[in-house]
Design an enzyme around this catalytic site. Structure first.
Site, mmCIF file in Angstrom:
data_model
loop_
_atom_site.group_PDB
_atom_site.id
_atom_site.type_symbol
_atom_site.label_atom_id
_atom_site.label_comp_id
_atom_site.label_asym_id
_atom_site.label_seq_id
_atom_site.Cartn_x
_atom_site.Cartn_y
_atom_site.Cartn_z
ATOM 1 C CB CYS A 98 44.889 41.493 40.122
ATOM 2 S SG CYS A 98 44.595 39.893 40.857
ATOM 3 C CG HIS A 147 48.673 42.482 41.528
ATOM 4 N ND1 HIS A 147 48.027 42.427 42.736
ATOM 5 C CD2 HIS A 147 48.426 41.304 40.914
ATOM 6 C CE1 HIS A 147 47.416 41.264 42.841
ATOM 7 N NE2 HIS A 147 47.642 40.568 41.757
ATOM 8 C CG ASN A 199 47.179 37.987 44.376
ATOM 9 O OD1 ASN A 199 46.546 39.032 44.482
ATOM 10 N ND2 ASN A 199 47.269 37.312 43.247
#
Ligand code: ACO
Length: 337
Positions: free
Chosen positions: A115, A255, A285
């Site tokens: 990520c 994020h 996500n």
């Protein structure tokens, strides 16, 4: 670093798969509900790649949009970095496919920091520009996580989505990308992992039957807590180094792992929630793609203006995390790319 040489973001672009998957989709697969997912994560829907859509195809589309908005031809790019943990294939890199599809001849490589991949990519790309090794660096963050999800595990399958985002770095007179902070705690690698499919545990009929080729998350709450503390610490370190205050930040583009995590980071930094950009409701996500997708959506909707101070922050598998401090130098695009 070449004295007086800085890097700035000339433009960003993004691409999402066509298929929209609402929370209700998971209600027939696992014991969950739209209400639980919305309340605990802020996610209402995400996109899943369909036939023919891959990490490379989404990367190519996002890169084309960024290049079109910058008015830069693909052949003018000196380096391509594709941040991803869901490459099209183990070999060659996804960057190889993207480079060929865009008709580029520059060096290209993949970067896996999960990520945090885009934040890492911006740092590496900026170093290349400021060192004078490259003029234009295209940094892509792209994932097709839907193909590594265990659709019987309610603690992970509802969280992730697919997509890609890209940013074009070029030399600038003043610092656009002011600085970055990168971090890794590899001792916690087991918290978030895809156990099988690599050299340690090659794919076998047995590993496939046990779904060991899918995302395994141990202790979501521990990941949650560490994400908040680590992203806020990276952001504080970055602002201190630059001699700036949290109140100087115009927009936080973090994020998009969980709306509660992002808002908690903003709160810890003392930044007003109105300055925290959220698009997790529509995209979920998307790991390395998350920040460039959010930057693009914020930019094209007029949330980012020339001169704004933008703070990115990311946290994910590794555990890897980091942040970039960016003076936004691109005007709102009118090319509708
Ligand atoms: N639907 C309904 N119930 C669920 C679901 C679901 N989808 N998922 C978990 N639950 C249950 C749990 O089983 C638990 O039940 P129990 O009390 O009977 O044991 C209960 O909900 C509470 O579980 P918690 O884990 O405490 O829930 P929490 O509020 O922490 O939310 C979540 C879980 C969303 C996973 C959160 O912890 C989180 O966002 N963690 C961070 C994840 C993350 O950021 N990952 C990023 C990296 S990904 C990468 O790098 C590729």
């Amino acid at each position: 670093m070449t004295p007086g040489r800085h890097a700035r973001i000339a433009a960003v672009g993004s691409a999402l798969p066509r298929r929209v998957v609402p929370n209700r989709y998971f209600e027939s697969l696992v014991e969950t509900s739209d209400q639980w997912i919305v309340e605990r994560t802020g996610i209402h829907a995400r996109r899943f790649a369909g036939a023919g859509e891959t990490t490379a195809s989404l990367s190519t589309e996002a890169a084309r949009r960024a290049l079109a908005s910058a008015g830069t031809a693909p052949e003018a790019v000196d380096l391509l970095i594709v941040a991803t943990c869901t490459p099209d294939r183990p070999l060659p890199s996804t960057a190889a496919f993207v480079q060929a599809r865009l008709g580029m001849s520059c060096p290209a490589f993949d970067l896996n920091a999960a990520c945090a991949g885009f934040v890492y990519g911006i740092s590496v790309g900026t170093s290349q520009v400021t060192a004078g090794a490259a003029d234009r660096v295209l940094v892509v963050g792209a994932e097709v996580l839907s193909r590594v999800l265990n659709m019987t595990d309610r603690t992970t399958c509802v969280l992730f989505g697919d997509g890609a985002g890209a940013a074009l770095l070029e030399p600038g007179e003043d610092a656009g990308v002011i600085d970055s902070v990168l971090a890794m705690d590899g001792a916690q690698a087991e918290l978030l992992t895809i156990p099988a499919g690599g050299s340690e545990e090659p794919t076998t009929a047995e590993s496939l039957a046990k779904l060991r080729n899918t995302i395994h998350m141990r202790d979501g709450q521990a990941v949650f807590k560490q994400a908040v503390v680590a992203m806020a610490a990276a952001a504080t370190e970055l602002l201190d180094k630059a001699g700036l205050q949290p109140s100087d930040v115009d927009t936080v583009v973090a994020h998009q792992a969980n709306a509660r995590i992002i808002l908690a980071v903003g709160k810890r930094l003392g930044i007003d929630p109105s300055k925290v950009f959220l698009d997790i409701a529509e995209v979920g996500n998307t790991s390395a793609a998350s920040i460039p997708i959010a930057l693009d959506r914020a930019w094209r909707s007029g949330r980012l203006s020339r001169g704004d101070l933008v703070l990115t922050a990311a946290f994910g598998a590794g555990l890897a995390w980091g942040a970039n401090l960016i003076r936004w130098t691109a005007d709102v695009p009118n090319d509708h790319a």
